[in-house]
Design an enzyme around this catalytic site. Structure first.
Site, PDB file in Angstrom:
ATOM      1  N   ARG A 168      -2.075  -5.473  -8.772  1.00 27.19           N
ATOM      2  CA  ARG A 168      -0.920  -6.333  -8.503  1.00 27.19           C
ATOM      3  C   ARG A 168      -0.761  -7.389  -9.590  1.00 27.19           C
ATOM      4  NH1 ARG A 168      -2.924  -7.994  -2.811  1.00 27.19           N
ATOM      5  NH2 ARG A 168      -4.814  -7.844  -4.079  1.00 27.19           N
ATOM      6  N   SER A 225      -3.182  -7.975   2.950  1.00 22.35           N
ATOM      7  CA  SER A 225      -3.367  -7.779   4.389  1.00 22.35           C
ATOM      8  C   SER A 225      -3.790  -9.071   5.077  1.00 22.35           C
ATOM      9  CB  SER A 225      -4.410  -6.691   4.630  1.00 22.35           C
ATOM     10  OG  SER A 225      -3.969  -5.487   4.066  1.00 22.35           O
ATOM     11  N   LYS A 240     -16.169  -7.027   6.361  1.00 23.55           N
ATOM     12  CA  LYS A 240     -14.928  -7.810   6.404  1.00 23.55           C
ATOM     13  C   LYS A 240     -14.527  -8.167   7.836  1.00 23.55           C
ATOM     14  CE  LYS A 240     -11.928  -7.108   2.437  1.00 23.55           C
ATOM     15  NZ  LYS A 240     -10.620  -6.581   2.005  1.00 23.55           N
ATOM     16  N   HIS A 252       0.846  -1.203   0.000  1.00 23.56           N
ATOM     17  CA  HIS A 252       0.000   0.000   0.000  1.00 23.56           C
ATOM     18  C   HIS A 252       0.885   1.260   0.000  1.00 23.56           C
ATOM     19  CE1 HIS A 252      -2.978  -2.746   2.289  1.00 23.56           C
ATOM     20  NE2 HIS A 252      -3.510  -2.535   1.105  1.00 23.56           N
TER      21      HIS A 252
END
Ligand code: COA
Length: 162
Positions: free
Chosen positions: A94, A132, A45, A21
């Site tokens: 990514r 993460s 989440k 990030h």
């Protein structure tokens, strides 16, 4: 005539913030007058860190970037962008697996507000595989996450899993 100021929003859950990030934020800070890092509540989440903890952690690792501001939000991303007079949404890409979701998100956001443009930045290849949730999993099992997150985040994870 004064040039128009370009403000970008970079949003995510940041549970927790990683070097991947930060790499995107550094790239965005070079391109835009101001970058607002938007920390989404993302209650669906069920984040490990509270929204307040995530905002504080992100602020603490971005002190070297004077044009970068951090704020939490619990609304539509576009409303958050508008509230900060942002004209760009920055996303990190990514691998190809990110593409489908990003395409859907950007198309929907464009449909909702055609005046806000989504742009995509690639992180350094060393950070392509970080996420993460992997960082949380490794830390929860006592693994070493020093290569993926700043020291302050390592300590915060150790406290959570102590
Ligand atoms: N480096 C490291 N990890 C990265 C990364 C990078 N450069 N880019 C993405 N990731 C990881 C994130 O850490 C996250 O990992 P995790 O799922 O393992 O926790 C994963 O990739 C997904 O990231 P992202 O796509 O940014 O999802 P997010 O949940 O963090 O954020 C929001 C998504 C908040 C931007 C999106 O849900 C949103 O806009 N919410 C607001 C509500 C809204 O407007 N909804 C309508 C949208 S049309």
């Amino acid at each position: 005539m004064t040039a128009k100021k370009n403000t970008a929003v970079y949003a995510g859950t940041f549970d927790p913030i990683t070097y991947g990030h930060i790499d995107i934020i550094a790239r965005a800070a070079r391109l835009f007058d101001e970058v607002i890092v938007g920390i989404a509540a993302s209650s669906k989440k069920q984040p490990l860190f509270t929204l307040e903890e995530r905002v504080a952690l992100v602020q603490s690792v971005l002190t070297d970037y004077p044009s970068v501001k951090v704020a939490g939000f619990n609304s539509l991303l576009l409303d958050f962008a508008k509230a900060h007079q942002a004209n760009v949404i920055v996303r990190g890409l990514r691998t190809v697996t990110d593409f489908d979701y990003e395409f859907q998100l950007a198309s929907m956001n464009r449909h909702l507000n055609p005046n806000i443009e989504s742009i995509f930045l690639m992180p350094d290849e060393n950070y392509m595989y970080i996420s993460s949730s992997l960082v949380r999993e490794i830390a929860s099992l006592g693994g070493d996450v020093k290569g993926f997150v700043p020291e302050k985040v390592v300590l915060a994870l150790q406290q959570k899993f102590a």
